[in-house]
Design an enzyme around this catalytic site. Structure first.
Site, short mmCIF file in Angstrom:
data_model
loop_
_atom_site.label_atom_id
_atom_site.label_comp_id
_atom_site.label_asym_id
_atom_site.label_seq_id
_atom_site.Cartn_x
_atom_site.Cartn_y
_atom_site.Cartn_z
N ASP A 1 0.94 -0.42 -2.02
CA ASP A 1 0.07 0.83 -1.51
C ASP A 1 -0.74 1.03 -2.18
O ASP A 1 -0.98 -0.06 -2.97
CB ASP A 1 1.29 1.55 -1.93
C1 GLC Z 1 -0.60 5.75 1.30
C2 GLC Z 1 1.10 5.91 1.80
C3 GLC Z 1 0.75 4.51 2.64
C4 GLC Z 1 -0.37 3.77 3.73
C5 GLC Z 1 -1.68 3.61 2.70
C6 GLC Z 1 -2.47 3.40 3.22
O1 GLC Z 1 -1.09 6.13 0.57
O2 GLC Z 1 1.40 5.82 0.83
O3 GLC Z 1 2.02 4.77 3.57
O4 GLC Z 1 -0.02 2.93 4.51
O5 GLC Z 1 -1.28 4.48 1.99
O6 GLC Z 1 -2.99 4.73 4.11
#
Ligand code: GLC
Length: 743
Positions: free
Chosen positions: A279
């Site tokens: 993430d």
């Molecule tokens: C965010 C979220 C994730 C998302 C990623 C890209 O922090 O936790 O669900 O896909 O970053 O935006």
């Protein structure tokens, strides 16, 4: 049987050469790559600019893309920019194309209900179709990877991200995960309208202590396997191309470096052949977790545990080469991660045509696609849950009969447009002109004989009561009042945990003040999570839970209000009476002192100041008609573990005055186990349409596999014993049968 054998044979014949070609191509490419180029494939940057904007001040992203040091970009939207960046990547020595990821969570140019709301439709084909449309629209804008579906089981509505998933039940969440993966990936990667799906957030992110986002998770491996991992396994079984590791630690080990879930479960036991992206910055965040002393150690722990791509932390870019030089990370580990990513790029067809997702004409066709909007309107209708519709002067207020009526439409969301998109919608400059407000939607349904009045009444979340007088004035002129209240769309979603789930600001006071005028009141509740609204539940005769329904929200809500559509939604989460009940879920264990009912407080597991039961239970939702579920029959009173199969059937009758849909639900209870077992477990559901007066037999098939669970040795087992079966309208189903599972 013959047909399925033929299909398997075809797939083996057709797929095998493709896989062999892919393997050969990727192995050849890998053998020519330098270590820098390999590490580049593991590196993902945020685009953080618009469709025609400039690259960020960091500036050297273009240079790094040209040097083959970037494998993927996220938050890049639009054919023009995608084409430009792809051209830069093709200037690199080996011309390896980029993949472009985006959070296409519930729609793209056409927005659908937030996932928790759409889950309330209990219509898997609907969920698959909305994902299919979202993928088609996103792919036309150059995107070939969505960071969806979010499949985190969540039992705590304080957690803002409940809006993004399918609620509290593992079986239901697994079914929804499969539907959404199939929708996004369509007939398979390689089609120009298919995008890679990404099951997230792996794992148990929804079990954060206190419902506080990013917080720790601590549970037995048995509970992790029993409740939180199955939707991810279901996604893998559906062929999901990628997973995303979660921010949280699990039993002290951050998920992004947790080899139990990433290697032992995902890559070894489940034979996952895609790749895992971290993430946003979660590799680097292991420093703040206190699990890595620096980026060097964070990179070491993440790559070793099985996280393949680094989203935005730059730890892989900055430290993997040194880790290899120091003998801490074997090149084979890098090769494995790179190969997984290159195989997906090959499957997407990007090596044969890196610009295949860049078609201006196809992109232009996605704007205000009327067919997609019509579907969004239906999707919204079917996501709405009717919580109450008590008679007033002898008849329920809904559906409205608006002719010759004066209707007062009051509340801070009545004329809102973009708010209807909810959290995690992709914003476009023309959004406010394309979204149907609730006021507009209702006005669309009324003829000249009706009068529609409006007052904002109050703001969403402040203490200003100056609008109350106008609201009262408007209400006093009306025959019926519709109040549209709730939490703001950005009060749920990521980093939106709430300790107080009541209506924010002075909305509760507005509701009571307007109700005191004495006109019949219909309440619409807009939210991304279960809210607490006890006064309304007690005093307001009709309540619709309208979530956030997307681009066609106003029309969807109006269709239900005037009865063009008979509401059929069912709650995918238990709704608590107070925050003090949380975590609250239907499939809990009995305990040694279960309360007999809400009044039982005598040395039992109960609150002395509150009923144990939820305000509204899992699987609950009303209709403008009524349904009777009767005549439960089992094909046998026993089921052998070896090859057993039990048919369960009921007769469902539409006993009311409207045609409508009912979600018939089947639950089981394993009365005695080697570990305690839930008092109920959803194991089947069917949404059926019945004309008024119509009767239909609904059947379910149970097999021993439906009854398996994890014992304390983490074995997934069947255990002989007595089972109860319940079939009905919700998790409170009382129509019961019993059978023995036998050796
Ligand atoms: C965010 C979220 C994730 C998302 C990623 C890209 O922090 O936790 O669900 O896909 O970053 O935006």
């Amino acid at each position: 049987m013959k047909k399925s054998l033929l299909i398997v044979a075809f797939l083996l014949v057709a797929v095998t050469p493709f896989c062999q070609n892919a393997e050969r191509f990727v192995n050849d490419l890998l053998s020519n790559m330098t270590l820098d180029e390999k590490i580049g494939q593991l590196n993902q940057y945020n685009g953080d600019w618009g469709a025609t904007g400039k690259i960020t001040p960091e500036g050297d992203k273009e240079q790094q893309i040209k040097q083959g040091k970037v494998g993927s970009m996220l938050n890049v939207t639009g054919v023009e920019t995608v084409r430009k960046l792809q051209a830069l990547a093709l200037q690199s020595r080996l011309k390896i194309p980029l993949i472009f990821g985006q959070d296409v969570i519930h729609g793209f140019r056409t927005t659908f209900p937030i996932p928790l709301g759409e889950a309330a439709s209990w219509d898997l084909s609907l969920m698959e179709k909305s994902a299919r449309i979202a993928a088609t629209e996103a792919a036309a804008y150059g995107i070939n990877w969505t960071f969806a579906p979010m499949v985190d089981i969540a039992r705590d509505p304080r957690w803002g991200r409940v809006m993004e998933g399918a609620g509290e039940d593992t079986y239901f969440g697994s079914q929804v995960a499969q539907a959404r993966v199939k929708g996004f990936q369509g007939q398979g990667l390689g089609a120009v309208d298919a995008v890679m799906a990404c099951a997230k957030h792996f794992a148990a992110y929804g079990a954060a202590v206190g419902g506080r986002d990013y917080n720790s998770v601590d549970m037995s491996l048995r509970q992790l396997n029993e409740t939180y991992l199955p939707p991810f396994q279901a996604a893998v079984n559906a062929g999901v191309a990628t997973l995303m590791s979660s921010f949280n630690d699990i039993n002290g080990i951050p998920a992004t470096a947790n080899s139990y879930i990433l290697r032992e479960k995902l890559k070894k036991e489940w034979h996952f052949n895609g790749f895992v992206v971290s993430d946003w910055g979660s590799i680097g965040e292991m420093i703040r977790h206190g699990y890595a002393k620096d980026g060097y150690e964070a990179a070491l722990k993440a790559i070793t545990a099985g996280t393949d791509m680094d989203m935005e932390s730059r730890c892989y870019r900055d430290h993997l080469k040194q880790l290899v030089a120091d003998g801490k990370v074997p090149v084979s580990l890098i090769n494995e991660a790179v190969k997984r990513i290159l195989l997906k790029k090959y499957e997407l067809g990007l090596f044969s045509d890196p610009y295949r997702f860049c078609n201006d004409e196809r992109q232009a066709r996605q704007v205000n696609n009327q067919e997609n909007r019509r579907f969004a309107r239906e999707d919204g209708e079917k996501s709405i849950v009717l919580l109450k519709n008590d008679p007033v002067n002898g008849r329920p207020l809904l559906p409205l009969f608006p002719n010759n009526q004066t209707i007062a439409f009051i509340g801070p969301f009545v004329k809102a447009t973009v708010a209807n998109h909810g959290f995690w919608a992709i914003s476009f400059p023309d959004d406010s002109t394309r979204i149907v407000s609730q006021f507009e939607g209702l006005r669309n349904q009324l003829d000249a004989s009706s009068t529609l009045l409006y007052a904002e009444g109050c703001h969403v979340n402040d203490n200003d009561e100056s609008g109350f007088a106008e609201a009262v004035r408007v209400a006093s002129q009306a025959d019926i009042v519709i109040l549209s209240l709730g939490e703001a769309p950005d009060m749920s979603g990521e980093a939106k945990s709430r300790s107080n789930l009541r209506l924010p600001g002075v909305q509760e006071a507005l509701l009571e003040t307007v109700s005191a005028v004495g006109k019949p009141v219909v309440l619409l509740l807009n939210a991304g999570r279960p809210l607490i609204f006890n006064w309304a539940s007690e005093h307001v005769p009709s309540i619709l839970y309208t979530w956030w329904l997307g681009t066609e929200a106003g029309n969807s809500i109006a269709d239900v209000l005037v009865g063009t559509c008979n509401p059929s939604g069912k709650l995918p989460m238990s709704f608590p009476r107070t925050e003090g009940q949380i975590p609250l879920y239907y499939n809990h264990y009995s305990t040694g002192r279960p309360a007999k009912d809400d009044d039982d407080k005598f040395y039992v597991s109960a609150y002395i100041d509150l009923p144990n039961s939820p305000e509204y239970p899992f699987g609950y939702g009303l209709s403008y008609t009524t349904f009777d579920v009767a005549k439960l029959q089992l094909s046998s009173d026993r089921m052998p573990i070896q090859g057993g199969r039990l048919n369960v059937s009921v007769e469902v009758k539409n006993t009311g005055n409207y045609d409508g849909e009912e979600v018939v639900q089947l639950y089981i209870r394993d009365l005695v186990g080697c570990v305690v077992r839930p008092v109920r477990e959803l194991k089947g559901f069917k949404k059926i349409f019945l004309r008024k007066g119509e009767v239909q037999t609904v059947s379910f098939a149970l097999t021993p596999n439906d009854l398996k669970f994890f014992n304390n040795d983490l074995q997934y087992i069947n255990e002989p014993g007595t089972y109860e079966v319940f079939v009905g309208h919700s998790s409170l189903a009382s129509l019961k049968g019993t059978f023995e599972l036998i050796k």
